[in-house]
Design an enzyme around this catalytic site. Sequence first.
Site, PDB file in Angstrom:
ATOM      1  CG  LEU A 199      -1.720  -1.210   1.392  1.00  0.00           C
ATOM      2  CD1 LEU A 199      -2.637  -0.955   2.527  1.00  0.00           C
ATOM      3  CD2 LEU A 199      -2.817  -1.366   0.079  1.00  0.00           C
ATOM      4  CB  CYS A 200       0.529   4.636  -1.824  1.00  0.00           C
ATOM      5  SG  CYS A 200       0.637   3.803  -3.357  1.00  0.00           S
ATOM      6  CB  THR A 201       0.072   4.626   3.892  1.00  0.00           C
ATOM      7  OG1 THR A 201       0.045   4.932   5.125  1.00  0.00           O
ATOM      8  CG2 THR A 201      -0.601   3.012   3.667  1.00  0.00           C
TER       9      THR A 201
ATOM     10  CG  LEU B  21      -4.520   2.008  -1.397  1.00  0.00           C
ATOM     11  CD1 LEU B  21      -3.058   1.694  -1.466  1.00  0.00           C
ATOM     12  CD2 LEU B  21      -4.887   3.241  -1.892  1.00  0.00           C
TER      13      LEU B  21
END
Length: 441
Positions: free
Chosen positions: A366-368, A406
């Site tokens: 994930l982009c976190t 997402l």
Amino acid sequence: MPQPDGPAPAEQLADLFGSVAGELAVGGVPLSALAEHHGTPLYVYDAERMRRIFRALSEAVAGFADIYYSIKANPNPAVARVFVREGAGLEIASAAEYLAACAAGAASERILFAGPGKRLDELAFVIERGIGEIHLESHEEIARVAAIGQGLGVTVPVALRINPSAAAQGGAMRMGGKPSPFGFDEEEIKAVIEAVTAHPALRLTGIHLFAGTQILDADVLAGQWGHGLQLASRAARHLGQPLETIDLGGGLGIPYFQGETALDLGRLRERVDHLAAYLRDDPLIRDARVLIEPGRFLVGPAGLYAGQVLASKMSRGTRFLVIDGGMHHHLAASGNLGQVIKRDFPIVAAAPAGREASPCTLVGPLCTPLDTLARQAALPDLHAGELVAILQSGAYGLTASPIGFLSHPTPAEVLVDRGSVTLIRPRGTFEAPIASVVTSR
């Protein structure tokens, strides 16, 4: 007395699953074979290990308490069915969980309904179909259940959830002893009993309390149970008749982190003998059915979450392993489900093959930066395509996670029972979230 689990080091916990040709296996089936057939990420549950844990706990509380599986820990009906067939009742907290309990084969009279905010339609749904007991948690709920019972012409069995005093507290998450949305404060038992008995459509059968979660100390747990028996005795005196049920709640913990050890069931058995004697000496509660409602304890150690390595990389002296699953499927492992200080779940390579392990940071796709599954995991130098397994993952996994975040595919869930593999939740696809939009054009 057999113990369901040992200390938290990952290798020791992995050994409890067993291995085939040096590879982690579940129920005799290599993890790589499960991943190849069902894809990754993947939740895998071992039915025989669930039975072993259930039987060990049953032995520890024999002659004192009946076990109800708290289905919120893992609501998959195939998982709950393992415990129902062992003789467990089920504790639910929603109408959907009621349906899951029924799908697992539970009889309606062996289902308890708890929760601080039950909706009117949920209450009507379970009362109409039959329920063993509804645990009341507010004056509004008393009136609501009474009105439904009156309208249906039935008498509804109910218990009072009590928010116990601070003297009964313990565990990682304290559920009482302070202002709480859960139940009625211990000091107002008499007035609440009078409010319930004023409604002819309600039959007050007992009390329920839940003082804390993730308890690993048998003496703390037994102390809470003893306090519950004292509360039950007081409630029976106010009621003027014996109680039928005493629900002492759950809270039994499992070891997740280095330095934690399993709940000592032998010590718990010793304390239970004293509690049973106390019960026998009080005529107002001696014939009551004592219930406990573990969830995590029964199913947590029997499950793992498997992911495939996508990349291995170094960044400013830190080794990162990126896998195809993360916090969107296993929020608890990321530390974002109640942990104040984030510590690592036990994590192993599926096929360590004697390779030397070293610390690494395990992250998801994930982009976190929140999608960090371990910060100091001891893993060998793994490459793309190899598998890692997050252990102690049978409870509060998929359904306790933000699976829509997402829009990644949801993982499959499989149940392995002595070599037999059953797909109990199919893998989702990345197209699913947009399919309805595309087809509606």
